[in-house]
Every structure is written in structure tokens, then in C-alpha cells.
Design an enzyme around this catalytic site. Structure first.
Site, mmCIF file in Angstrom:
data_model
loop_
_atom_site.group_PDB
_atom_site.id
_atom_site.type_symbol
_atom_site.label_atom_id
_atom_site.label_comp_id
_atom_site.label_asym_id
_atom_site.label_seq_id
_atom_site.Cartn_x
_atom_site.Cartn_y
_atom_site.Cartn_z
ATOM 1 N N GLU A 142 -0.063 38.101 5.251
ATOM 2 C CA GLU A 142 -0.583 37.916 3.898
ATOM 3 C C GLU A 142 -0.693 39.258 3.153
ATOM 4 O O GLU A 142 -1.787 39.703 2.795
ATOM 5 C CB GLU A 142 -1.935 37.201 3.930
ATOM 6 C CG GLU A 142 -1.826 35.768 4.393
ATOM 7 C CD GLU A 142 -3.105 34.961 4.178
ATOM 8 O OE1 GLU A 142 -4.183 35.570 4.030
ATOM 9 O OE2 GLU A 142 -3.024 33.731 4.155
ATOM 10 N N GLU A 298 0.143 28.402 7.585
ATOM 11 C CA GLU A 298 -1.275 28.254 7.909
ATOM 12 C C GLU A 298 -1.894 27.177 7.030
ATOM 13 O O GLU A 298 -1.692 27.159 5.822
ATOM 14 C CB GLU A 298 -2.053 29.549 7.627
ATOM 15 C CG GLU A 298 -1.743 30.700 8.536
ATOM 16 C CD GLU A 298 -2.610 31.914 8.168
ATOM 17 O OE1 GLU A 298 -3.691 31.742 7.579
ATOM 18 O OE2 GLU A 298 -2.159 33.032 8.452
#
Ligand code: GLA
Length: 688
Positions: A142, A298
């Protein structure tokens, strides 16, 4: 179909690892993202490497038939890096350091960070590149997630170099930034600083470049790792996990460098627009790489830990949210994380295997889901299924939300509202920058496209000329790629397409104008000039943000403002241009107005929903011949659909979908003479 989770065995003693693999198999897990935060375990000190534990874990996973998405582990530098190399630490806008103790405490442009991270990646790649278990590479994590901007000295130096490469000469930079204003003219690149704490507004053109630079520095970190992996002979797909509409990183610019798009999505159970917002995110990531299925890297099995209030998911919601990803192009469904952490900030975050073990509703729901996904037939790649394009552009996002504008615009919120009016009609929508709007679409909607690059304007013009329907506005086509007005005022590019001349923005008072509180707002709304009502057919609607003063040159007026300062001037216009039509909306309509306007352009463009007449709360999406129907409501519904059940092969007709129920159906696009390629032949869905 990939099914799995982040796996952090470095948080657990070795005795647990065999049980992990056994239970993964029981849950239908076939892939894990391994060791995303394992840098300090792999390299406990400079020059000290420990791969033995990783060899063991990968060996156990391989023996269990579980593939590995091997992380490069660079997202959280170990304590020794921060202690020995403080120049790797990022800084805030006042120049104060961010300190270690959490994660992501690195300056993306720091040469030392890149050297140390690069060394780690090289060692990992050389050791595991040919390991048969390694199926994919997970670079970093991320990028930019917590730290949206870094103002460190490393950033300062890199920014000067980046600007030098972009402009060549400082004169070119002065012109692009309009530095004659406020005595900002630079004589040398090394006079330039990041936009650190200043008494008042920074130069907006410089802010736009600073945003580009910030996105580029994160991308450079990704590319640096990717190149090391490739140099070591990696043939597996390389990716990193995106976060949907994440403002700091221009994913449209990143996408060509990803072999597969991976995305993390955590719909907020308390958000009344949860379904719409998640659908937008999934359509956005699918549109980044047309034709290539993406991976939901995710999601949470249940509650997260990081919102102020963290309720869990209601029964069935996990399966329904998962189906939304599959229906909108995902070929991988993964979670954060496999086993719930015993310690650390995320010990309350749900996982596939909760603290309470396998005798839990969570375990049952993840094993059921694994079984269902594992039994799905091979799915077609998501193709050009959408005939509608919503124009969404990162550079515009950065520019339109700069300060010192007539009104404050929340660009994402605005795009979500326009998207919602398309989503609620069951239309398939791609979310693309203006340059990607082509004749594969019938309808394009461009809200608040304030910054319009020349190439974007050219493609929108071509699109309409070739027969497309474009709906633009408000606050569109105002500045160029340097955030400067073009000569000739506004709507200089799209004016001919829209058939209108733009005179003024007509800013309306915002929610904070004239004090706060309900009384103040009511007083403001009734104050002279701040109302922007308009009528479209029988629909009485109200505009907000702006009531722009536009003059029809050649356009037809579809609706006019009926009161306020703009009374009598057009609120909605329509203009035949080439083989298509350009519509302009001069205000941000309320939900009723938005729905009426979108209804009108949908009708004008002839686009059709995936499935007609779906009950409220039921959505459908198409990927090739697969149609996914999801009942997000709390009541059972009956849907009538032509096709066959993709899971059982049974022919479909009237099908009952329970609350949160999901139907995967084979329903090929009508190949007959119908000009409505997104409609399912003869399909009608009716409420129970
Ligand atoms: C992000 C991160 C994960 C984890 C989850 C928790 O997606 O990538 O490491 O922190 O959030 O929701």
C-alpha cells in the site's frame, strides 16, 4: 480463482506453521501473501541475513499445495535502519521528522532507503526466484497509505532533480508555474523547496507538480523493486496492492507497470452508500487494465480495527461483497489476514482464522466461501462490457481540490454521486481518464473536470463527433495541464461540443457560509441568490455548489434556473455535435435532479442495464457471458433471468434470492440486431 490471505508466520512460533497449512487447506486457501512485514526477521542487523525460517515456511506451504505471493518486505524498515540511517526518515510539512515505532517510516525518495530496500529485494529474488511455490511477487505494501506526502531533505533534493528533468530550463518552469505572481520567479532549480509550511497559499501550479512528484516517487520505489526482480530472472507476475480511489498515487499512470492489478477494499459497514462506493472502487480497478482480471488482495472477514467504531459484517455480507468483486472482474479473493494477530495494533482486526478458532461463524463463512469460489467454472476475462464511461482523473482531483477556488469541491464525493445514478440503473460503467474515452462507449459523464489536458479534450471531442453522448459539468474545462486558464476564458476546449459559452461560476454559499448550525444554514439557503432551483420536465430539483452563468450559443435549453441569482439562465443544455450530443449541467443537482438528468442522457444514448427491472438493493454486473446478480437487501427477492446457473448448470427462470444472496449466471449478450449490447436477451427481473 485465487483464495487466500496475508500470511505473517514471523508473528508466530514455528509450532503453529504446520497447523496453519492444514487449516489453510481446510479453508480452500490456495495462495498466501507471505512476509509483507518481515524485514527485521530476514535482516535483523546490517549484513546479517536469516532466510532459514523463510525456507522452512515456503517449503511447508509448497508441500501443502499452497502457492506463495512472496512479499519484498520493504514496507516497514527495521529499527536498525532508522537508528543507523536517520536520513531515511520522512518529514512533515514543518520539516519535523516522523519517527519509527509504527510502519511506513521511510522517505520514498531517500537514496539510502532505496539502497537498503533494494539489497533486501535482490537477496530475496536471487534466493526464491526459481522456487516452484512462488507464483507472484508482492512489492512493498500500500505505497503511500499512511504518509501522503514527505517533505524531507531527501524529497527536496529529488524534487529539484525531478523538476529539472520535467522542464529542462528554469525559464520553462517559471512559465508553467506563472511565477511572475507574488515575486516567485526562480533563477535556479536549487532555490525551489517542497511546499513546506508557508504563511499562505502555495503556488497552485507548483502544488500540482508536487502531487505528480509525490506519486512518481512512490512509483519509482515500486519500479526500483520490479527491476531488481526482473534482473534476477523473475517470470512470475509482479504487483503491489492499490487502495481504490487513493488520492496520492495516480494509479492510471502506475497501471502499465503492473502485471496484474491488485486492490485492497474495506467497505465501511456503517456507510449507507457502502454498496455503491465498493462497486465504484471495483469498476475503477477493473478499468485500469482492461481485459486482465484483477485480484482483491485484501478485504476483512469481519471487523477492522482502524475506524473509530468497528462493527462486524452482518451474516451473508462477506459473500455478497466478495461476489461484487468477482462479478466486476476479480479472479482472486484474499484477506488481511490469515491468522489474527496476538499482539500489535491490529490484534482486534478480524482474520480468516480468528482468536476463537475454528468453531466460529467467521471460520464457517470463510470455509463456505472458499468451497464456493473453488467450485466456480473458469470465468471469462472482464472485457469491454461497459458502454458508459465515468471520467475520473487523478491530476484533476489534485487540481480541483486546491484552495482559493470559487467553491470547495470534494471530487471523489461528486464522482460517487454521479456514479450512483448510473449504478442504481444497473448500468455497467468503466471509470477512466478523458484520454481513454473512445467509441467503445455510448455515454460519457465528466463531472467537475476542471483540469482538462489537450489530449483529453481531443478525445472527448472525437467521442461526441463519432456519435457518443457526453454529459459535462459543472466546473469543467477551466484550466490546462499547468492549472492555468487558457486564453479565451473557460470551456475553451469543449465549448463547441457543448454549444454553450461560459460567463461566470456563480458560486453558491457553502455549508459553513455565514456561521454554523441548522439556523445559519437555513438562513443561508433562503438568502438572496443562494438558491438554485430548476425544473426538468415534472421534476423540481435544486442545485448546489455553483449556478453557473452559461449562454446557449447553439445548444437547446433543457432546463433553466427558476430562482436565485441565475434565475432564467440554463441549468441543463443539450447540443447536437457531429454524430453525437454534448450535454452541459451548470450546477451540482440534488439526488432527484441528478437522477432525472442521468435518466435523460441514458435514454438519449440508448445504453441499457445489465438486467432490466431489478428490485431496489439488487445489483447486476457483466463480465463477458457471466452475469452476477446480488441481493444486498434484507428481504428475499425473485429475479427472472434468461440463462443458466453458472454453478449448477440448471436453466434459469424465476429464481429466489435470499437476503445477501448471490447468483452467478451464464447469460450471453444478445447477438441479434439489438443496438443494446449490455442487455440480457429477453431478461426481466421482477420483484417478489
Ligand atoms: C491495510 C494493510 C494491511 C493491514 C490492513 C488492515 O490494507 O495493507 O497490512 O494493515 O490494512 O485493514
Amino acid at each position: 480463482m485465487l483464495y487466500g490471505a496475508d500470511y505473517n508466520p514471523d508473528q508466530w512460533p514455528e509450532e503453529v506453521w504446520d497447523e496453519d497449512v492444514r487449516l489453510m487447506r481446510e479453508a480452500g486457501v490456495n495462495v498466501v501473501s507471505l512476509g509483507i512485514f518481515a524485514w527485521s526477521r530476514i535482516q535483523p542487523a546490517e549484513g546479517v541475513w536469516d532466510f532459514a525460517w523463510l525456507d522452512t515456511v515456503i517449503g511447508k506451504l509448497h508441500a501443502g499445495g499452497i502457492r506463495v505471493n512472496l512479499a519484498t518486505a520493504t514496507a516497514s524498515p527495521p529499527p536498525w535502519v532508522s537508528a543507523q540511517y536517520p536520513e531515511t526518515l520522512p518529514a512533515d510539512e514543518s520539516g519535523a521528522s516522523y519517527w519509527p515505532g509504527s510502519r511506513q517510516h521511510f522517505a520514498p525518495s531517500s537514496p539510502t532507503y532505496r539502497r537498503l530496500a533494494g539489497e533486501l529485494v535482490r537477496r530475496l529474488a536471487e534466493r526464491y526466484v526459481d522456487h516452484p511455490a512462488v507464483a507472484m511477487w508482492h512489492v512493498g505494501n500500500e505505497f503511500g497509505c499512511h504518509l501522503w506526502m514527505d517533505f524531507s531533505d531527501a524529497a527536496r533534493d529529488a524534487y529539484r532533480d525531478w523538476l529539472g528533468r520535467r522542464y529542462g530550463t528554469v525559464e520553462a518552469l517559471n512559465a508553467a508555474w506563472g511565477t511572475s505572481f507574488w515575486s516567485q520567479r526562480y533563477a535556479r532549480f536549487d532555490e525551489i523547496f517542497p511546499p513546506r509550511l508557508a504563511p499562505y497559499s502555495h503556488n497552485p501550479s507548483s502544488m500540482l507538480d508536487w502531487r505528480r512528484f509525490t506519486s512518481d516517487m512512490l512509483l519509482e520505489c515500486y519500479l526500483m523493486e520490479r527491476e531488481i526482480l526482473l534482473a534476477a530472472g523473475a517470470t512470475q507476475p509482479i504487483t503491489t496492492n492499490f487502495m481504490g480511489p487513493f488520492k496520492p498515487a495516480d494509479y492510471a499512470a502506475w497501471a502499465p507497470h503492473m502485471d496484474v492489478i491488485a486492490d485492497d477494499c474495506y467497505p465501511d459497514p456503517t456507510n449507507p452508500h457502502r454498496i455503491r462506493d465498493a462497486a465504484f472502487q471495483r469498476d475503477l480497478v477493473r478499468s485500469l487494465k482492461p481485459g486482465v482480471p484483477w485480484i482483491l488482495m485484501e478485504q476483512a472477514t469481519d471487523a477492522v480495527n482502524w475506524r473509530p467504531w468497528n462493527p462486524g459484517k452482518r451474516p451473508g455480507v462477506l459473500a455478497a461483497e466478495t461476489a461484487q468483486s468477482v462479478g466486476r472482474g476479480a479472479d482472486g479473493i484474499m484477506f488481511f489476514q490469515w491468522r489474527q494477530s496476538r499482539a500489535g495494533s491490529e490484534k482486534f482486526h478480524s482474520a480468516m482464522l480468528p482468536h476463537a478458532g475454528t468453531g466460529t461463524a467467521t471460520w464457517r463463512s470463510v470455509t463456505d466461501l472458499g468451497e464456493r469460489l473453488g467450485a466456480l467454472p473458469e470465468l471469462p476475462p472482464p472485457g469491454r462490457d461497459a458502454r458508459v464511461a465515468l471520467v475520473f482523473d487523478w491530476e484533476n482531483w489534485w487540481a480541483v481540490e486546491e484552495r482559493d477556488h470559487p467553491v470547495e469541491i470534494d471530487y471523489l464525493a461528486l464522482c460517487l454521486e454521479w456514479y450512483g445514478a448510473l449504478h442504481s440503473r444497473g448500468l455497467m460503467v468503466d471509470i477512466v481518464p478523458p484520454e481513454k474515452v473512445d467509441d467503445g462507449y455510448d455515454l460519457a459523464i465528466a463531472p467537475a473536470l476542471y483540469l482538462l489536458r489537450d489530449e483529453g479534450a481531443a478525445s472527448l471531442t472525437r467521442f461526441v463527433g463519432d456519435g457518443g453522448t457526453l454529459l459535462a459539468g459543472p466546473f469543467t474545462d477551466i484550466v490546462d495541464g499547468h492549472d492555468q486558464f487558457r486564453s479565451g476564458g473557460f470551456l475553451t476546449q469543449l465549448g463547441p461540443v457543448l454549444g454553450v459559452r461560459f460567463e461566470d461560476f456563480g458560486a453558491l454559499g457553502g455549508p459553513t457560509t455565514g456561521g454554523t448550525g441548522v439556523g445559519a444554514q437555513a438562513a443561508r439557503a433562503s438568502a438572496d441568490g443562494d438558491r438554485a432551483p430548476f425544473r426538468l420536465g415534472h421534476v423540481e430539483a435544486t442545485g448546489s455548489l455553483v449556478a453557473e452563468l452559461v449562454h446557449p450559443v447553439e445548444a437547446d435549453v433543457v432546463a433553466s434556473f427558476t430562482d436565485g441569482r441565475a434565475a432564467g439562465s440554463p441549468a441543463v443544455t443539450r447540443h447536437a455535435f457531429g454524430a453525437g450530443e454534448g450535454w452541459y449541467v451548470a450546477t451540482m443537482p440534488d439526488p432527484v435532479g441528478l437522477d432525472a438528468i442521468v435518466g435523460a442522457v441514458v435514454e438519449a444514448s440508448g445504453v441499457r442495464p445489465v438486467v432490466a427491472n431489478l428490485p431496489a438493493g439488487v445489483e447486476a454486473a457483466r463480465r463477458g457471458d457471466l452475469v452476477t446478480v446480488i441481493n444486498h437487501g434484507d428481504d428475499e427477492v425473485v429475479v427472472t433471468l434468461a440463462g443458466t446457473d453458472a454453478e449448477t448448470g440448471a436453466p434459469l427462470g424465476r429464481t429466489t434470492l435470499p437476503a445477501q444472496g448471490v447468483l452467478f449466471a451464464w447469460a450471453p449478450i444478445d447477438s441479434g440486431p439489438s443496438p443494446m449490447p449490455t442487455s440480457v436477451d429477453d431478461s426481466v427481473a421482477t420483484p417478489a
